[in-house]
Each structure stands twice: as structure tokens, then as C-alpha cells.
Write a protein that holds these residues in place. Structure first.
Motif, PDB file in Angstrom:
ATOM      1  N   PRO A   6      34.818  43.553  35.714  1.00 24.66           N
ATOM      2  CA  PRO A   6      36.075  43.308  36.426  1.00 24.66           C
ATOM      3  C   PRO A   6      35.996  42.010  37.220  1.00 24.66           C
ATOM      4  O   PRO A   6      34.909  41.544  37.563  1.00 24.66           O
ATOM      5  CB  PRO A   6      36.193  44.521  37.349  1.00 24.66           C
ATOM      6  CG  PRO A   6      34.798  45.025  37.507  1.00 24.66           C
ATOM      7  CD  PRO A   6      34.118  44.743  36.205  1.00 24.66           C
ATOM      8  N   THR A   7      37.117  41.427  37.516  1.00 22.92           N
ATOM      9  CA  THR A   7      37.141  40.195  38.305  1.00 22.92           C
ATOM     10  C   THR A   7      36.730  40.516  39.738  1.00 22.92           C
ATOM     11  O   THR A   7      36.855  41.663  40.198  1.00 22.92           O
ATOM     12  CB  THR A   7      38.539  39.581  38.313  1.00 22.92           C
ATOM     13  OG1 THR A   7      39.433  40.469  39.012  1.00 22.92           O
ATOM     14  CG2 THR A   7      39.046  39.334  36.898  1.00 22.92           C
ATOM     15  N   PRO A   8      36.258  39.507  40.474  1.00 17.00           N
ATOM     16  CA  PRO A   8      35.912  39.750  41.883  1.00 17.00           C
ATOM     17  C   PRO A   8      37.072  40.324  42.693  1.00 17.00           C
ATOM     18  O   PRO A   8      36.856  41.175  43.565  1.00 17.00           O
ATOM     19  CB  PRO A   8      35.495  38.361  42.385  1.00 17.00           C
ATOM     20  CG  PRO A   8      34.969  37.680  41.157  1.00 17.00           C
ATOM     21  CD  PRO A   8      35.834  38.163  40.039  1.00 17.00           C
ATOM     22  N   ASP A   9      38.302  39.891  42.421  1.00 19.44           N
ATOM     23  CA  ASP A   9      39.459  40.428  43.151  1.00 19.44           C
ATOM     24  C   ASP A   9      39.647  41.914  42.855  1.00 19.44           C
ATOM     25  O   ASP A   9      39.945  42.704  43.756  1.00 19.44           O
ATOM     26  CB  ASP A   9      40.722  39.658  42.779  1.00 19.44           C
ATOM     27  CG  ASP A   9      40.780  38.273  43.419  1.00 19.44           C
ATOM     28  OD1 ASP A   9      40.016  38.052  44.377  1.00 19.44           O
ATOM     29  OD2 ASP A   9      41.575  37.440  42.954  1.00 19.44           O
ATOM     30  N   THR A  10      39.455  42.286  41.578  1.00 13.19           N
ATOM     31  CA  THR A  10      39.574  43.703  41.208  1.00 13.19           C
ATOM     32  C   THR A  10      38.496  44.530  41.903  1.00 13.19           C
ATOM     33  O   THR A  10      38.769  45.610  42.442  1.00 13.19           O
ATOM     34  CB  THR A  10      39.458  43.861  39.688  1.00 13.19           C
ATOM     35  OG1 THR A  10      40.517  43.135  39.059  1.00 13.19           O
ATOM     36  CG2 THR A  10      39.538  45.323  39.289  1.00 13.19           C
ATOM     37  N   THR A  11      37.272  44.004  41.908  1.00 13.76           N
ATOM     38  CA  THR A  11      36.171  44.711  42.570  1.00 13.76           C
ATOM     39  C   THR A  11      36.434  44.838  44.062  1.00 13.76           C
ATOM     40  O   THR A  11      36.228  45.907  44.654  1.00 13.76           O
ATOM     41  CB  THR A  11      34.849  43.975  42.327  1.00 13.76           C
ATOM     42  OG1 THR A  11      34.607  43.881  40.923  1.00 13.76           O
ATOM     43  CG2 THR A  11      33.689  44.707  42.985  1.00 13.76           C
ATOM     44  N   GLN A  47      29.691  39.590  44.233  1.00 14.66           N
ATOM     45  CA  GLN A  47      31.144  39.728  44.167  1.00 14.66           C
ATOM     46  C   GLN A  47      31.679  40.181  45.520  1.00 14.66           C
ATOM     47  O   GLN A  47      32.618  39.602  46.057  1.00 14.66           O
ATOM     48  CB  GLN A  47      31.537  40.772  43.112  1.00 14.66           C
ATOM     49  CG  GLN A  47      31.322  40.389  41.671  1.00 14.66           C
ATOM     50  CD  GLN A  47      32.077  41.335  40.759  1.00 14.66           C
ATOM     51  OE1 GLN A  47      33.311  41.366  40.775  1.00 14.66           O
ATOM     52  NE2 GLN A  47      31.346  42.101  39.968  1.00 14.66           N
ATOM     53  N   THR A  92      27.443  38.619  39.956  1.00 15.78           N
ATOM     54  CA  THR A  92      28.070  39.802  39.362  1.00 15.78           C
ATOM     55  C   THR A  92      27.886  41.067  40.188  1.00 15.78           C
ATOM     56  O   THR A  92      28.593  42.054  39.974  1.00 15.78           O
ATOM     57  CB  THR A  92      27.500  40.055  37.956  1.00 15.78           C
ATOM     58  OG1 THR A  92      26.083  40.264  38.051  1.00 15.78           O
ATOM     59  CG2 THR A  92      27.775  38.867  37.032  1.00 15.78           C
TER      60      THR A  92
END
Length: 481
Positions: A6-11, A47, A92
Motif C-alpha cells: 500500500p502507499t504510505p498515505d494508505t498505511t 512509512q 517500506t
């Protein structure tokens, strides 16, 4: 695998939903302290840094990361010397820092146990025990910042192992969140529990590669009524070992600490502190810090200490001694010992070899390894100190005064470390007595562990963490190396 993460924003949004926005850190500025190790040698990226407040929150974080194949790095006080508590530079990982889980949950003075969350600092645990007239005996220099979870994950030792053992000996029960989010709990204060495998011991010393420790039941001891401390000059390490034998013979179980200190180690810390003088008037090449503790009265214990020193003088094992006449004196002696590590960090250019060998071979090892290192680097300062009573010394050659730290480490870190570790191994010793493996010693295990040992370690890892998401790249060398 990286492309599917997942993208950092999603995480970040997922972690905020679990622990709250105020308990998440993102961006280089806010995560820097969590992705850089204590000595500033190992730096990575993350992240998100998550600071959960409960075991349930840790469980939900790991469930989400497991489902999304996101690596997780557990972190306590981040005082590791081996790079085991910071992420790699891939960016990551999610760092799970347990500093908010800092409550002492219960103290049972009848059962002599204390139940704590993993983020309780060692200093806070010791203070809580003292408030109940009990002792939690683990003592290490970073006790104000290191946390119980990290102490357990590295099987911390320190200055009182000689009498009380290391963390593996001081834990009765654990609560651990497994890589997939399941919770294993054995928070029972039992000294006898013979119901199968002792699973808690899998996680002690595993450096967060098998699960995240979130709570523990610890052993407590009676608080000593008295202590006696002396700073003693000895002719050489062999005399120090012989003096330890005399101390054991004359005092029985009262010997709590027996710390070796080389002259360069003492000079370094006195220069670093600036406002403390050597306890001894004359210069000596080797010294030991001796501490006796007992449930008896102070007068009797002091008499025992004097008997040990007199016996040492008569046998040529003691050259000089300063006996602490007050609590302030004892604290000064101990401060000298405990500041050696920070003095090295501030000076820079220290090759840290944390080795152990059988006590019967420790003196020969120190003398032979010192001679061999000085053949390689004649002007190195031999900062040698530590827990001689249990066969563990911090053998830390320090850069010559006129050589920059980076140049010294670039040129000599590998050959000196390999030499010292090889000599310890040849004595049936260990290349890591109490600091762990982390990243720094990971690949060295291929030289010092048998293929069977490495295979068994990987089998345990794969059984508990088949996706290799929990503290990946730490402790275990890559299969087949």
C-alpha cells in the motif's frame, strides 16, 4: 513484493484508524528519532511510526500489516548497539514503538513478582519494585531510556548477572503479539509450570523477529539491607580472576558485581566527565569494581569486604584499593563504570566487541587479544571493561587520538572485529554476550553457527513468521549463506 505494498498515505490512514492520529508519525522530520540508532551508525526510513497504547492495538496493527504484506520493526527505547531496532532504508516498514505502553500493572510482594507493559523503562520498573521494598536486579547503563520489552528481546545482561542472571532468568511470563496479530499470553507468576514447551523463552533474545512482546511478569528479590563497594587495582586480568575466586570463597553469594576496567577506559571516562577524579592516587593498568550486597547489617558486610581485600593484598592480587565510605562514594565509583560507554560514543571510532568466554579463560583471552590487536593497530587505545565475573567483557579498541573516527573504522573495523570474535570463538566463547545480533553481527553467524543451528533458527522463524515480515533482515543471515 514492493510494488504490491500500500502507499504510505494508505498505511498512515490505516494506522491512524487503529491508534489515533496523535499516535502516528510520518515524514522525515517526525520519524528521524525512530529510524536512527543510538550511536547514529544505522539509519533507515519508515512509512509510518506507530505508538500503540495497548496490546489490542498492537494486535490490530499487525493484523493489518500481515494482510497487506507490510514489514514491521518493533522498537522499545532504541538503545540497541547492533542496529536491531531501526528499519532498513527501503522505506517500506512500519515501526511499532511501545513507549506509550508504560504502565506497571501489578506488584505481588508475597509472590515476589511484578507485571508490566513492555514500554516501562528499566528505571521505572526498578523504582516501582523499590517502593514495595523489593528489588528488580537488572542493571545496565541505559536504564533511564531502555524498556523492558527491549531488555527481554535482547536478553539483556548488565552488571548484576553474576548474582541474579540475565533477563532470561528474570522473566516468568510473557504476553506477545505474533506476526499475524494473534496474542500469546502466559502472564502467570509461576516458578513451576511443566505443561509442555516453555514458549516464552522463544521470544527472549529473538530481537523482535518472532513476535512483539507487550507485557511481562518479572521476578522480584528481597531488597538488600546493605552494600559494600570498592575500586581495586590489580596487577593484571589473571589476578582479577583470582581475586574473584577469593571474593566468592569468603562471601558466598554476596558478590553482586565484579567489573573489569582497563586504564584507557578509566582515562577516557575521567576526561569525558571532567569533574571526577580517579578513586586511586596511583596509576594502574587494571582495576576492578567490586560490589557485595547482603541482607545482613552493613558492619558485617564491610568486614567481609575488608577480609577479601586483605587476602588479596597478602597474595599479591591487590595493589591498591579505595573502599566507598558513603553512598556518595559508591555512586561515584559506579558512575565511572557506567559512563564508559557514553564516553566512547562521544569520542567516536570505537570497535565494539561484546564477547564472552569461559571464566577460566577470560584472563588469557584479554591479554592475548590485546596483544594481537596492538600488533595490527599499535596506537589503539584498549578500552576493555565489563562483567568479568560472568566471563563477558566489552573489548572495544578505540581509535588513536590523532586518527579521525571514520578513517579508523573504515580501515580497521572488519579486521579487528574478525580477529577478536575469532579468538573468542576459539575459546568456546560467543561473539555476542549481551548486545544481541541485529544487523551488525548477522552475517557473522555463518562463520560461528553450525549449519544445523542456522537451519533450526530459520525453521522457528518460518513457523511463526512465514512471510518474514517481523523485523526482517535482523539476526538471521539469508538462507544458504
Amino acid at each position: 513484493m514492493t510494488a504490491e505494498l500500500p502507499t504510505p498515505d494508505t498505511t498512515l490512514r490505516a494506522m491512524q484508524a487503529i491508534v489515533g492520529a496523535n499516535a502516528c508519525r510520518s515524514g522525515d522530520a517526525d520519524t528521524q528519532a525512530y529510524v536512527t540508532d543510538y550511536r547514529g551508525i544505522y539509519r533507515g526510513q519508515a512509512q509510518v511510526v506507530v505508538l500503540p497504547a495497548s496490546t489490542e492495538e498492537v494486535s490490530r496493527v499487525l493484523q493489518w500489516c500481515h494482510a497487506q504484506r507490510v514489514p514491521v520493526v518493533p522498537q522499545g527505547g532504541n538503545t540497541s548497539l547492533m542496529g536491531g531496532a531501526v528499519p532498513d532504508d527501503s522505506g517500506t516498514a512500519v515501526v511499532v514503538n511501545l513507549s506509550r505502553m508504560n504502565r506497571v500493572l501489578a506488584i505481588d510482594p508475597v509472590n515476589d513478582t511484578m507485571t508490566v507493559q513492555a514500554g516501562v523503562t528499566l528505571s521505572a520498573a526498578r523504582s516501582a519494585a523499590e517502593a514495595e521494598q523489593r528489588l528488580f536486579p537488572l542493571r545496565i547503563g541505559s536504564e533511564g531510556s531502555c524498556q523492558i520489552g527491549g531488555n527481554l528481546s535482547t536478553n539483556a545482561g548488565g552488571t548484576a548477572v553474576l548474582r541474579y542472571g540475565n533477563m532470561r532468568d528474570l522473566v516468568l511470563g510473557l504476553e506477545v503479539v505474533l506476526p499475524d496479530g494473534r496474542i500469546y499470553s502466559s502472564l502467570r507468576g509461576l516458578r513451576k509450570d511443566n505443561t509442555g514447551y516453555d514458549l516464552k523463552q522463544l521470544f527472549v533474545g529473538a530481537e523482535g523477529t518472532l513476535g512483539i512482546i507487550t507485557g511481562a511478569v518479572l521476578k522480584l528479590m528481597p531488597q538488600p539491607r546493605s552494600s559494600a563497594v570498592a575500586f581495586v587495582a590489580v596487577p593484571d586480568p589473571a589476578a582479577a580472576v583470582a581475586l574473584l575466586g577469593e571474593a566468592k570463597r569468603l562471601s558466598g553469594q554476596a558478590v553482586t558485581a565484579f567489573e573489569l576496567i582497563s586504564r584507557p577506559a578509566l582515562d577516557l571516562v575521567l576526561e569525558y566527565l571532567g569533574n571526577i577524579a580517579s578513586p586511586l592516587q596511583e596509576r594502574h593498568d587494571w582495576m576492578v569494581l567490586v560490589e557485595l550486597t547482603s541482607g545482613t547489617d552493613a558492619e558485617s558486610l564491610n568486614a567481609t569486604l575488608m577480609e577479601i581485600l586483605e587476602s588479596g593484598f597478602s597474595q599479591g592480587l591487590v595493589l591498591d584499593a579505595a573502599v566507598a565510605a558513603s553512598l556518595s562514594d559508591a555512586q561515584t565509583f559506579w558512575r565511572i563504570r557506567e559512563e564508559i560507554s557514553d564516553a566512547q560514543t562521544r569520542t567516536g571510532g570505537s570497535i565494539k566487541c561484546d564477547v564472552s568466554v569461559p571464566l577460566s579463560r577470560i584472563a588469557a583471552f584479554v591479554e592475548e587479544a590485546s596483544a594481537r590487536v596492538l600488533e595490527l593497530v599499535p596506537d589503539a587505545r584498549m578500552v576493555i571493561y565489563g562483567h568479568m565475573g560472568d566471563g563477558n567483557v566489552h573489548f572495544n579498541p578505540l581509535r588513536p587520538k590523532d586518527q579521525p573516527a571514520r578513517d579508523f573504522l573504515t580501515q580497521w573495523y572488519e579486521p579487528v572485529s574478525a580477529l577478536v570474535d575469532g579468538m573468542a570463538h576459539a575459546e568456546n566463547g560467543s561473539i555476542s554476550a549481551e548486545h544481541g545480533i541485529g544487523v551488525a553481527k548477522r552475517d557473522d553467524l555463518t562463520r560461528y553457527k553450525s549449519q544445523v543451528e542456522l537451519e533450526l533458527m530459520w525453521q522457528v522463524k518460518q513457523a511463526l513468521d512465514p512471510l518474514n515480515l517481523l523485523n526482517p533482515g535482523k539476526v538471521l543471515p539469508a538462507p544458504g549463506r
